[in-house]
Design a protein around this motif. Sequence first.
Motif, short mmCIF file in Angstrom:
data_model
loop_
_atom_site.label_atom_id
_atom_site.label_comp_id
_atom_site.label_asym_id
_atom_site.label_seq_id
_atom_site.Cartn_x
_atom_site.Cartn_y
_atom_site.Cartn_z
N UNK A 154 0.99 -1.69 0.26
CA UNK A 154 -0.09 0.21 0.34
C UNK A 154 1.17 1.49 -0.10
N UNK A 155 2.01 1.52 0.88
CA UNK A 155 3.15 2.30 0.96
C UNK A 155 3.08 2.77 -0.34
N UNK A 156 3.90 1.74 -1.02
CA UNK A 156 4.18 1.40 -2.14
C UNK A 156 3.55 2.06 -3.46
N UNK A 157 1.79 2.11 -3.14
CA UNK A 157 1.65 2.54 -4.04
C UNK A 157 0.72 3.91 -3.92
N UNK A 158 1.26 4.43 -2.84
CA UNK A 158 0.98 5.57 -2.39
C UNK A 158 0.21 5.34 -1.52
N UNK A 159 -0.72 4.45 -0.79
CA UNK A 159 -1.47 5.03 0.26
C UNK A 159 -1.07 5.04 1.38
N UNK A 160 -1.77 6.03 2.41
CA UNK A 160 -1.45 5.76 3.76
C UNK A 160 -1.37 6.00 5.03
N UNK A 161 -1.01 5.60 5.70
CA UNK A 161 -1.12 4.88 7.20
C UNK A 161 -2.33 4.30 7.53
N UNK A 162 -3.30 5.63 7.69
CA UNK A 162 -4.75 4.85 7.81
C UNK A 162 -5.63 3.86 7.28
N UNK A 163 -4.94 4.65 5.22
CA UNK A 163 -5.49 2.79 4.27
C UNK A 163 -5.27 1.46 4.29
N UNK A 164 -3.83 1.45 4.71
CA UNK A 164 -3.07 0.71 4.72
C UNK A 164 -3.83 -0.40 6.17
#
Length: 380
Positions: A224-234
């Motif tokens: 998720x982080x590699x795809x640009x998602x933030x910690x809340x989403x992951x």
Amino acid sequence: MWPLYAAGFTTAFGAHGVAASLGGLSADAVTSLLVLGGLLALYDGAEVLLKPLFGTLADRIGARPVLLGGLVAFACASALYALADSPGWLWAARLGQGAAASAFSPSASALVARLNPAAKHGRAFGGYGFYKSIGYTLGPLLGGVLVWAGGLRLLFAVMAVLAVAVAVWAALAVPHVPPLPRTRQTVLDLARRLAERSFWQPTAALAAATAALSVGVGFLPVSGAAAGLGPVATGAAVSVLAACAAVVQPFAGRALDTGRITAPSGLAAGLVVTAAGLACAMLPGLAGVLASAVLIGAGTGLITPLGFAALAAATPQERLGQTMGAAELGRELGDAGGPLLVAGIATAATLAHGFAALALLLMLAPAAMLTTRLALRLRS
């Protein structure tokens, strides 16, 4: 049954509640990543070494005394650090917690099987797995809140109180289940029993499910982080994974008890769904992460109660503790081996290759089960 469900919640909460909070400790307690890794490994390492031993002890003297003794020992180990508050005692407390969980976890599984008729094993293990999954889900959240409110000592103090409460509850509510007469068993006899298909197939499925669950919790946030998602989403994706695993287990258990599915077909289907979830983890973006979380959670939730119910059905009553301890050992090895496999392949290639490798391994198990069943039908 409710105190046994509470015992399952306690071991899961103890494992993840502390593990998720250790990284935020002060520098005098966790001085490096190596120290952090050692503290995390103590709990699981003790379980790998001691669960088969305590499972055998439960068969010898009865599962209820081992359950109560393990809960009391867990409370004492937790209170140790709550009172001492020093880095050295943190190591001792974490080791003690793991050793105590090694006692009451397989004992609780054995009692779930002993206190329920075979026709209700699926439902019983589904309920046990549900509350254990709730412990895994809420452990990091509640542990973080407690550490924020009063530090790690408060978290250990709450764990001590929880273990004492569950021990008293179990002493009052769980009936005495006397050990059954056992024939003498040699090491060769044990090896033969563990080599039987009725043991290693459910155990292998449980280990594979635990490996996938551990990989999902650990590596989906990386994707998720590699795809640009933030910690809340992951973080929400990981919560979806744990919630799906918890919700599916009671339904899977009831389906087994009512004859809508069989253990072999359910285990195979669960492995296929879990492998599909790992394959979805290779897809970019939020859709891939969420689809992976849902499928991995659903697949592991299907496998867990069916695997334990199959083990209970194929095991003599007087050897339930030993079998559950050995099966728990298989799960712990999967818990450690899955992330190591994915991390090793990701280091040499990419994380997507790591997900693909584990997915292929999970697909081999249903293929092997189908081949074995076809061979048996041809022989008959």
